[in-house]
Design a protein around this motif. Structure first.
Motif, mmCIF file in Angstrom:
data_model
loop_
_atom_site.group_PDB
_atom_site.id
_atom_site.type_symbol
_atom_site.label_atom_id
_atom_site.label_comp_id
_atom_site.label_asym_id
_atom_site.label_seq_id
_atom_site.Cartn_x
_atom_site.Cartn_y
_atom_site.Cartn_z
ATOM 1 N N ASP A 32 18.201 -8.072 -2.419
ATOM 2 C CA ASP A 32 19.040 -7.143 -1.662
ATOM 3 C C ASP A 32 18.900 -5.710 -2.154
ATOM 4 O OD1 ASP A 32 22.229 -7.846 -3.317
ATOM 5 O OD2 ASP A 32 20.198 -7.650 -4.071
ATOM 6 N N VAL A 33 17.956 -5.458 -3.058
ATOM 7 C CA VAL A 33 17.756 -4.107 -3.559
ATOM 8 C C VAL A 33 16.599 -3.446 -2.830
ATOM 9 C CG1 VAL A 33 17.149 -2.709 -5.565
ATOM 10 C CG2 VAL A 33 18.713 -4.631 -5.810
ATOM 11 N N PHE A 34 15.500 -4.173 -2.683
ATOM 12 C CA PHE A 34 14.308 -3.598 -2.071
ATOM 13 C C PHE A 34 14.351 -3.798 -0.560
ATOM 14 C CE2 PHE A 34 13.107 -4.069 -6.477
ATOM 15 C CZ PHE A 34 12.411 -2.905 -6.725
ATOM 16 N N MET A 40 10.427 2.224 1.734
ATOM 17 C CA MET A 40 9.858 3.467 2.256
ATOM 18 C C MET A 40 9.820 4.540 1.164
ATOM 19 S SD MET A 40 8.474 4.909 4.853
ATOM 20 C CE MET A 40 8.913 3.822 6.207
ATOM 21 N N ALA A 41 10.924 4.650 0.401
ATOM 22 C CA ALA A 41 10.967 5.621 -0.698
ATOM 23 C C ALA A 41 9.921 5.267 -1.754
ATOM 24 C CB ALA A 41 12.362 5.655 -1.307
ATOM 25 N N LEU A 42 9.802 3.969 -2.022
ATOM 26 C CA LEU A 42 8.839 3.496 -3.010
ATOM 27 C C LEU A 42 7.417 3.849 -2.596
ATOM 28 C CD1 LEU A 42 9.343 2.010 -5.659
ATOM 29 C CD2 LEU A 42 8.924 -0.140 -4.464
ATOM 30 N N TYR A 43 7.104 3.652 -1.303
ATOM 31 C CA TYR A 43 5.784 4.014 -0.783
ATOM 32 C C TYR A 43 5.471 5.474 -1.091
ATOM 33 C CZ TYR A 43 4.757 -0.183 2.030
ATOM 34 O OH TYR A 43 4.452 -1.453 2.434
ATOM 35 N N LYS A 44 6.425 6.346 -0.818
ATOM 36 C CA LYS A 44 6.184 7.775 -1.012
ATOM 37 C C LYS A 44 5.939 8.103 -2.487
ATOM 38 C CE LYS A 44 7.908 10.975 1.418
ATOM 39 N NZ LYS A 44 8.798 11.991 2.049
ATOM 40 N N LEU A 45 6.754 7.502 -3.367
ATOM 41 C CA LEU A 45 6.605 7.780 -4.798
ATOM 42 C C LEU A 45 5.294 7.226 -5.342
ATOM 43 C CD1 LEU A 45 10.304 7.067 -5.799
ATOM 44 C CD2 LEU A 45 9.174 9.294 -5.865
ATOM 45 N N VAL A 46 4.886 6.073 -4.829
ATOM 46 C CA VAL A 46 3.617 5.482 -5.260
ATOM 47 C C VAL A 46 2.442 6.331 -4.789
ATOM 48 C CG1 VAL A 46 2.063 3.525 -4.919
ATOM 49 C CG2 VAL A 46 4.456 3.135 -5.488
ATOM 50 N N HIS A 47 2.516 6.787 -3.545
ATOM 51 C CA HIS A 47 1.414 7.598 -3.016
ATOM 52 C C HIS A 47 1.277 8.921 -3.760
ATOM 53 C CE1 HIS A 47 -0.009 4.956 0.043
ATOM 54 N NE2 HIS A 47 1.155 4.891 0.670
#
Length: 258
Positions: A32-34, A40-47
């Motif tokens: 329930d966290v991811f 979407m936020a994670l994608y941006k930070l990873v990129h």
């Protein structure tokens, strides 16, 4: 889709982004966290090459979960505010009187995004003032990346669980942080206690999302509460200063500053 299949899908999605999932079996709270917003936020930070490894949880709570992570081999803390379970009323109390964020209105999601930005901003101000806090690295939506305070993937203990040799010295040190926070960063922590201070050779202030600027209508009340909390805890171990005298000195010093 069963829970195991959901976990595998999550791992595949994260790893497809170029992030290694470390100790995947320990990530018990990802269900329930991811959510979609967080991914979407994670994608941006990873990129942006800001995250290369996601590990297990450092701390879990109703408002936020903090995970261990790495960026280019360096430990980072990944704090994820939980949109669905955020305490809307409590957050609004701290945001509404803060001129930096008083215009935030609308959905719980908008409030959580503003809160994440607020913690980043507060940590940046404290860090610039030379106060030992986790250095803020980046934020996106409901995710905040910070310096990891710990060793070998284990965070430093909360003050209440730490082995402290000289409580009187640590008490004076924390009062010095409070003064510098007030005079130089122009902030009041607003939730200072033995739970929001880590200790390893020296104290570190953490959890600064609720910290407010000095023009917040409740800044003085929050400052009084912080001092009372410190004195309540340290009075078990050492002599403490008079609360009213501490506050008079702080507020007087703050007013003399431009």
């Amino acid at each position: 889709m069963g829970r195991e299949e959901e976990h595998e899908r999550f791992d595949r999605e994260i790893e497809a982004m170029g992030v290694r999932v470390k100790d995947a079996n320990t990530v018990k709270v990802r269900d329930d966290v991811f959510d979609e917003v967080t991914l979407m936020a994670l994608y941006k930070l990873v990129h942006k090459k800001l995250i290369s490894v996601i590990g297990g949880p450092i701390s879990t709570g109703k408002e936020a979960n903090v995970f261990y992570g790495e960026r280019d081999g360096q430990g980072i803390a990944i704090k994820i505010y939980r949109v669905q379970t955020a305490n809307f009323k409590a957050m609004n109390e701290y945001l509404a009187g803060d001129r930096r964020f008083s215009s935030v209105r609308g959905t719980r999601k908008a409030l959580v995004f503003a809160w994440t930005k607020k913690e980043y901003s507060n940590l940046a101000r404290a860090h610039e003032a030379g106060i030992p806090v986790p250095e803020p690295l980046a934020f996106d939506r409901n995710i905040l990346l910070m310096q990891f305070l710990g060793r070998d993937e284990i965070p430093y203990p909360q003050l209440r669980n730490a082995d402290v040799e000289d409580y009187a010295a640590v008490y004076r040190e924390i009062l010095g942080y409070v003064e510098r926070l007030y005079r130089e960063a122009r902030l009041v922590h607003a939730d200072l206690s033995e739970y929001n201070i880590l200790y390893h050779e020296k104290p570190y202030l953490i959890d600064m999302g609720q910290a407010v600027t000095l023009d917040h209508p409740r800044a003085s009340a929050f400052l009084v509460r912080d001092i009372k909390n410190l004195n309540r805890y340290f009075s078990r171990y050492c002599d403490v200063a008079d609360e009213e005298e501490i506050i008079r000195t702080l507020i007087g010093a703050g007013r003399r500053e431009p």
